[in-house]
Design a protein around this motif. Sequence first.
Motif, mmCIF file in Angstrom:
data_model
loop_
_atom_site.group_PDB
_atom_site.id
_atom_site.type_symbol
_atom_site.label_atom_id
_atom_site.label_comp_id
_atom_site.label_asym_id
_atom_site.label_seq_id
_atom_site.Cartn_x
_atom_site.Cartn_y
_atom_site.Cartn_z
ATOM 1 N N THR A 149 0.772 -1.217 -0.330
ATOM 2 C CA THR A 149 -0.087 0.050 -0.013
ATOM 3 C C THR A 149 0.819 1.304 0.079
ATOM 4 O O THR A 149 0.612 2.089 -0.829
ATOM 5 C CB THR A 149 -0.906 0.091 1.257
ATOM 6 O OG1 THR A 149 -1.583 -1.088 1.403
ATOM 7 C CG2 THR A 149 -1.952 1.079 1.099
ATOM 8 N N ASP A 168 -5.578 9.330 1.992
ATOM 9 C CA ASP A 168 -6.048 8.418 3.149
ATOM 10 C C ASP A 168 -7.241 7.536 2.393
ATOM 11 O O ASP A 168 -7.548 6.436 3.018
ATOM 12 C CB ASP A 168 -6.633 9.388 4.210
ATOM 13 C CG ASP A 168 -5.370 9.971 4.985
ATOM 14 O OD1 ASP A 168 -4.307 9.529 5.047
ATOM 15 O OD2 ASP A 168 -5.853 10.731 5.878
ATOM 16 N N ALA A 169 -8.027 8.240 1.612
ATOM 17 C CA ALA A 169 -9.188 7.662 0.831
ATOM 18 C C ALA A 169 -8.631 6.299 0.184
ATOM 19 O O ALA A 169 -9.255 5.277 0.430
ATOM 20 C CB ALA A 169 -9.689 8.347 -0.124
ATOM 21 N N VAL A 171 -5.934 4.425 1.032
ATOM 22 C CA VAL A 171 -5.187 3.444 2.203
ATOM 23 C C VAL A 171 -6.539 2.782 2.671
ATOM 24 O O VAL A 171 -6.539 1.543 2.845
ATOM 25 C CB VAL A 171 -4.459 4.328 3.319
ATOM 26 C CG1 VAL A 171 -4.143 3.259 4.532
ATOM 27 C CG2 VAL A 171 -3.202 4.880 2.644
ATOM 28 N N LYS A 172 -7.569 3.710 3.091
ATOM 29 C CA LYS A 172 -9.176 3.131 3.619
ATOM 30 C C LYS A 172 -9.545 2.028 2.720
ATOM 31 O O LYS A 172 -10.079 0.971 3.064
ATOM 32 C CB LYS A 172 -9.885 4.075 3.759
ATOM 33 C CG LYS A 172 -11.015 3.647 4.474
ATOM 34 C CD LYS A 172 -12.002 4.804 4.993
ATOM 35 C CE LYS A 172 -13.216 4.541 5.985
ATOM 36 N NZ LYS A 172 -14.139 5.529 6.268
ATOM 37 N N ASP A 173 -9.476 2.401 1.480
ATOM 38 C CA ASP A 173 -10.124 1.713 0.233
ATOM 39 C C ASP A 173 -9.549 0.458 -0.033
ATOM 40 O O ASP A 173 -10.045 -0.503 0.320
ATOM 41 C CB ASP A 173 -9.980 2.199 -1.054
ATOM 42 C CG ASP A 173 -11.304 1.937 -2.116
ATOM 43 O OD1 ASP A 173 -12.278 1.692 -1.748
ATOM 44 O OD2 ASP A 173 -11.100 2.511 -3.227
ATOM 45 N N ALA A 175 -7.648 -1.107 2.243
ATOM 46 C CA ALA A 175 -7.948 -2.015 3.510
ATOM 47 C C ALA A 175 -8.885 -3.145 3.187
ATOM 48 O O ALA A 175 -8.579 -4.260 3.889
ATOM 49 C CB ALA A 175 -8.399 -0.935 4.866
ATOM 50 N N THR A 176 -9.844 -2.984 2.244
ATOM 51 C CA THR A 176 -10.896 -3.951 2.047
ATOM 52 C C THR A 176 -9.949 -5.352 1.507
ATOM 53 O O THR A 176 -10.384 -6.307 1.895
ATOM 54 C CB THR A 176 -11.560 -3.404 0.819
ATOM 55 O OG1 THR A 176 -12.405 -2.597 1.356
ATOM 56 C CG2 THR A 176 -12.642 -4.586 0.485
ATOM 57 N N GLU A 185 -6.584 -5.699 11.147
ATOM 58 C CA GLU A 185 -6.920 -4.334 11.437
ATOM 59 C C GLU A 185 -5.861 -3.564 10.294
ATOM 60 O O GLU A 185 -4.750 -2.931 10.987
ATOM 61 C CB GLU A 185 -6.507 -3.747 12.823
ATOM 62 C CG GLU A 185 -7.632 -4.461 14.025
ATOM 63 C CD GLU A 185 -7.162 -3.826 15.342
ATOM 64 O OE1 GLU A 185 -6.117 -3.321 15.308
ATOM 65 O OE2 GLU A 185 -8.024 -4.303 16.023
ATOM 66 N N GLN A 188 -6.059 2.614 8.303
ATOM 67 C CA GLN A 188 -7.051 3.338 7.517
ATOM 68 C C GLN A 188 -6.590 4.529 7.214
ATOM 69 O O GLN A 188 -7.133 5.446 6.272
ATOM 70 C CB GLN A 188 -8.124 3.403 8.666
ATOM 71 C CG GLN A 188 -8.808 2.344 8.968
ATOM 72 C CD GLN A 188 -9.477 1.653 8.122
ATOM 73 O OE1 GLN A 188 -10.457 2.264 7.337
ATOM 74 N NE2 GLN A 188 -9.063 0.342 8.046
ATOM 75 N N THR A 189 -5.455 5.177 7.546
ATOM 76 C CA THR A 189 -4.724 6.507 7.062
ATOM 77 C C THR A 189 -3.456 6.028 6.582
ATOM 78 O O THR A 189 -2.542 5.327 7.001
ATOM 79 C CB THR A 189 -4.845 7.565 8.259
ATOM 80 O OG1 THR A 189 -4.001 7.005 8.989
ATOM 81 C CG2 THR A 189 -6.283 7.638 8.596
ATOM 82 N N ASP A 192 -0.890 6.499 9.639
ATOM 83 C CA ASP A 192 -0.987 5.269 10.525
ATOM 84 C C ASP A 192 -0.163 4.158 9.759
ATOM 85 O O ASP A 192 0.805 3.503 10.325
ATOM 86 C CB ASP A 192 -2.488 4.619 10.770
ATOM 87 C CG ASP A 192 -2.590 3.474 11.314
ATOM 88 O OD1 ASP A 192 -1.555 3.050 12.213
ATOM 89 O OD2 ASP A 192 -3.501 2.508 11.253
#
Length: 306
Positions: A149, A168-169, A171-173, A175-176, A185, A188-189, A192
């Motif tokens: 990522t 961030d979007a 990284v969060k996307d 994460a799926t 876990e 998400q950002t 992080d």
Amino acid sequence: MTTLPLRARLLTALAGDPDGTPPWVLELADGDDTGLFLEDGPAWTVHAGTATMVAGIRALLMQALHPGALAGVHDWSRYREDPLGRLSGTVRWIICVTFGSQAQAERETARVARFHTRVTGDYRAGDGTPSSYSASDSDLVEWVHIAFTDSFLTCHEAWGAPIPGGPDAYVKDWATAGRLMRLAEPPQTAADMRTRIDDLLARGVLRGDIGDEHRVADVVSFLRRPPFEGSMNTAYRLLFASAVATIPARYRRLLGIRRSPFPVVTLTRLVLAVTGRALGSGPRAQDFARERLRRLAAGGLDVVDA
């Protein structure tokens, strides 16, 4: 001997097929759901970009810094005997998860997971103590996910178009995909994610070679020598130099590599532009995915909200 056009050579390397349409790419047009990721959302935007060609090299370099992950590659990967096959296998998973239906993404993940059940062995941890590994270990799954990522985000920020919603979007996307690989876990950002990488370095988990080991050096040496010829070889060498340029100095030192004094970042922008035009001259993976979405929308399924 006939020389393949640039697009065919690129697609042979990436997809194992000169037309870029092996069965798993054609299958992107099939399926009865809209997939895991929003059309033209963060994951689509990053993974459809040509900066992924640099990101893939960078991710492999970064992943080599975890001795457990590196042991799995050293003991089980066929990258030395069949580097293009190894590359196209990785590309297949990324493409299917990003652009395929949920069913296709799950099948591809299950295929990878079946191989990973056999990937076990021993290695020396960052502090030199003997340790065992399994490719399904949560710490290794997390490292592979965050190194991937971080690399794809970093390279897209250097050479790609704006990401919808920002870093961030993405990284969060993505994460799926981490959860699909049973990561409990995922970050998400971007902050992080990069904090986790730096923490692994601070705790001594990430390291270069110790004593008479040469595994990191071997991977770096192999990645530096491209399995290409002619203009593809020249372009790859530039992409490798650019991948190195995006890695922070503290990690480059562990890898034993130096940043090129030449303007490789700017030159890579030109190479990626040429690559983009070549790949865009025919159908791409996302085009087959759009076929599926248009079919579903015509059938009354709300593609945006599904």
